[in-house]
Design a protein around this motif. Structure first.
Motif, PDB file in Angstrom:
ATOM      1  N   GLU A 173       1.124  -1.046   0.075  1.00 22.50           N
ATOM      2  CA  GLU A 173      -0.181   0.075  -0.177  1.00 22.50           C
ATOM      3  C   GLU A 173       1.226   1.521   0.414  1.00 22.50           C
ATOM      4  OE1 GLU A 173      -3.327   2.520   2.744  1.00 22.50           O
ATOM      5  OE2 GLU A 173      -2.281   0.112   3.754  1.00 22.50           O
ATOM      6  N   ILE A 174       0.613   2.218  -0.768  1.00 20.26           N
ATOM      7  CA  ILE A 174       1.298   3.414  -1.749  1.00 20.26           C
ATOM      8  C   ILE A 174       0.506   4.480  -0.465  1.00 20.26           C
ATOM      9  CG2 ILE A 174       2.480   5.123  -2.697  1.00 20.26           C
ATOM     10  CD1 ILE A 174       4.191   2.755  -3.091  1.00 20.26           C
ATOM     11  N   VAL A 175       0.915   5.174   0.917  1.00 23.53           N
ATOM     12  CA  VAL A 175      -0.126   5.937   1.677  1.00 23.53           C
ATOM     13  C   VAL A 175       0.492   7.477   0.469  1.00 23.53           C
ATOM     14  CG1 VAL A 175      -0.149   7.162   3.374  1.00 23.53           C
ATOM     15  CG2 VAL A 175       0.184   4.967   3.367  1.00 23.53           C
ATOM     16  N   HIS A 176       1.153   7.714   0.182  1.00 24.35           N
ATOM     17  CA  HIS A 176       1.771   8.631  -0.134  1.00 24.35           C
ATOM     18  C   HIS A 176       2.342   8.497  -1.019  1.00 24.35           C
ATOM     19  CE1 HIS A 176       2.942  13.565  -0.780  1.00 24.35           C
ATOM     20  NE2 HIS A 176       3.940  12.923  -0.726  1.00 24.35           N
ATOM     21  N   PRO A 177       2.070   9.382  -2.947  1.00 25.63           N
ATOM     22  CA  PRO A 177       3.405   8.781  -4.230  1.00 25.63           C
ATOM     23  C   PRO A 177       4.205   9.190  -4.239  1.00 25.63           C
ATOM     24  CG  PRO A 177       1.782  10.204  -4.565  1.00 25.63           C
ATOM     25  CD  PRO A 177       1.718  10.370  -3.349  1.00 25.63           C
ATOM     26  N   LEU A 178       5.072   9.042  -4.671  1.00 21.66           N
ATOM     27  CA  LEU A 178       6.389   9.227  -5.162  1.00 21.66           C
ATOM     28  C   LEU A 178       6.682  10.269  -5.708  1.00 21.66           C
ATOM     29  CD1 LEU A 178      10.216   8.284  -5.063  1.00 21.66           C
ATOM     30  CD2 LEU A 178       9.231   7.448  -7.629  1.00 21.66           C
ATOM     31  N   THR A 179       7.015  12.029  -4.769  1.00 24.35           N
ATOM     32  CA  THR A 179       7.197  12.835  -5.045  1.00 24.35           C
ATOM     33  C   THR A 179       8.074  13.689  -4.623  1.00 24.35           C
ATOM     34  OG1 THR A 179       4.678  12.665  -4.329  1.00 24.35           O
ATOM     35  CG2 THR A 179       6.326  15.049  -4.294  1.00 24.35           C
ATOM     36  N   ASP A 180       8.887  14.834  -5.786  1.00 26.55           N
ATOM     37  CA  ASP A 180      10.453  15.425  -5.294  1.00 26.55           C
ATOM     38  C   ASP A 180       9.318  16.776  -4.273  1.00 26.55           C
ATOM     39  OD1 ASP A 180      12.092  14.189  -7.113  1.00 26.55           O
ATOM     40  OD2 ASP A 180      10.723  14.925  -8.568  1.00 26.55           O
ATOM     41  N   GLU A 181       9.649  16.400  -3.682  1.00 23.74           N
ATOM     42  CA  GLU A 181      10.197  18.081  -2.737  1.00 23.74           C
ATOM     43  C   GLU A 181      10.615  19.377  -2.549  1.00 23.74           C
ATOM     44  OE1 GLU A 181       6.787  17.127  -0.958  1.00 23.74           O
ATOM     45  OE2 GLU A 181       6.193  15.266  -0.844  1.00 23.74           O
ATOM     46  N   GLU A 182       9.971  20.132  -1.837  1.00 25.46           N
ATOM     47  CA  GLU A 182      10.551  21.244  -2.344  1.00 25.46           C
ATOM     48  C   GLU A 182      12.114  21.663  -1.609  1.00 25.46           C
ATOM     49  OE1 GLU A 182       8.050  24.504   0.412  1.00 25.46           O
ATOM     50  OE2 GLU A 182       7.515  24.027  -2.141  1.00 25.46           O
ATOM     51  N   TRP A 183      12.248  20.795  -0.291  1.00 22.64           N
ATOM     52  CA  TRP A 183      12.961  20.598   0.586  1.00 22.64           C
ATOM     53  C   TRP A 183      14.416  19.701   0.404  1.00 22.64           C
ATOM     54  CZ3 TRP A 183       7.854  19.700   1.788  1.00 22.64           C
ATOM     55  CH2 TRP A 183       7.605  17.686   1.917  1.00 22.64           C
ATOM     56  N   GLY A 184      14.087  19.633  -1.018  1.00 21.86           N
ATOM     57  CA  GLY A 184      15.150  18.500  -1.426  1.00 21.86           C
ATOM     58  C   GLY A 184      15.551  17.212  -1.101  1.00 21.86           C
ATOM     59  N   VAL A 185      14.533  16.608  -1.107  1.00 22.92           N
ATOM     60  CA  VAL A 185      14.437  15.329  -1.060  1.00 22.92           C
ATOM     61  C   VAL A 185      13.075  14.581  -1.944  1.00 22.92           C
ATOM     62  CG1 VAL A 185      14.608  15.240   1.819  1.00 22.92           C
ATOM     63  CG2 VAL A 185      12.122  14.902   1.047  1.00 22.92           C
ATOM     64  N   ARG A 186      13.330  13.325  -2.263  1.00 21.51           N
ATOM     65  CA  ARG A 186      12.861  12.758  -3.072  1.00 21.51           C
ATOM     66  C   ARG A 186      11.692  11.311  -2.126  1.00 21.51           C
ATOM     67  NH1 ARG A 186      10.717  11.853  -8.043  1.00 21.51           N
ATOM     68  NH2 ARG A 186      10.986   9.538  -9.672  1.00 21.51           N
TER      69      ARG A 186
END
Length: 115
Positions: A84-97
């Motif tokens: 179960e993916i709760v939050h999809p793969l995302t590039d976040e503005e604070w420098g993490v994927r």
């Protein structure tokens, strides 16, 4: 798969008070984005705890964060297994994927790599 670090995430509405408490145990603030504060051991910076009021872009506060060398490979593996993916793969503005996945115990794990 290479794991760089594991950080427990504590949901808290008392970030400053919690920071003061953990400083008594040898931790110091190393990151503060207002909604998340990360504290690290003064003796061993890889030993960390994060305090979160909420998550800025995800629907829940994760129970722990695991930093991996290749977050895309980790994402492909958990999707292939049907987890179960709760939050999809995302590039976040604070420098993490990152992405969130639910473990067999119901815990939400934030899997990430720094950009």
């Amino acid at each position: 798969m290479y794991v760089r670090r594991i950080v427990p995430n504590v949901q808290s509405e008392a970030l400053e008070e919690s920071s003061e408490f953990y400083s008594l145990l040898g931790f110091e603030e190393v990151m503060n984005l207002g909604w998340i504060m990360t504290l690290a051991s003064t003796d061993n910076p890889a030993v960390q705890v994060s305090l979160m009021t909420s998550d800025k872009t995800a629907p829940v506060v994760p129970d722990m964060s695991i930093e991996v060398e290749d977050v895309d490979a980790a994402y492909a593996t958990v999707r292939k297994r049907g987890m179960e993916i709760v939050h999809p793969l995302t590039d976040e503005e604070w420098g993490v994927r990152r992405f969130f996945v639910r473990d067999p115990n119901g815990l939400v794990v934030n899997v990430l790599s720094h950009s």
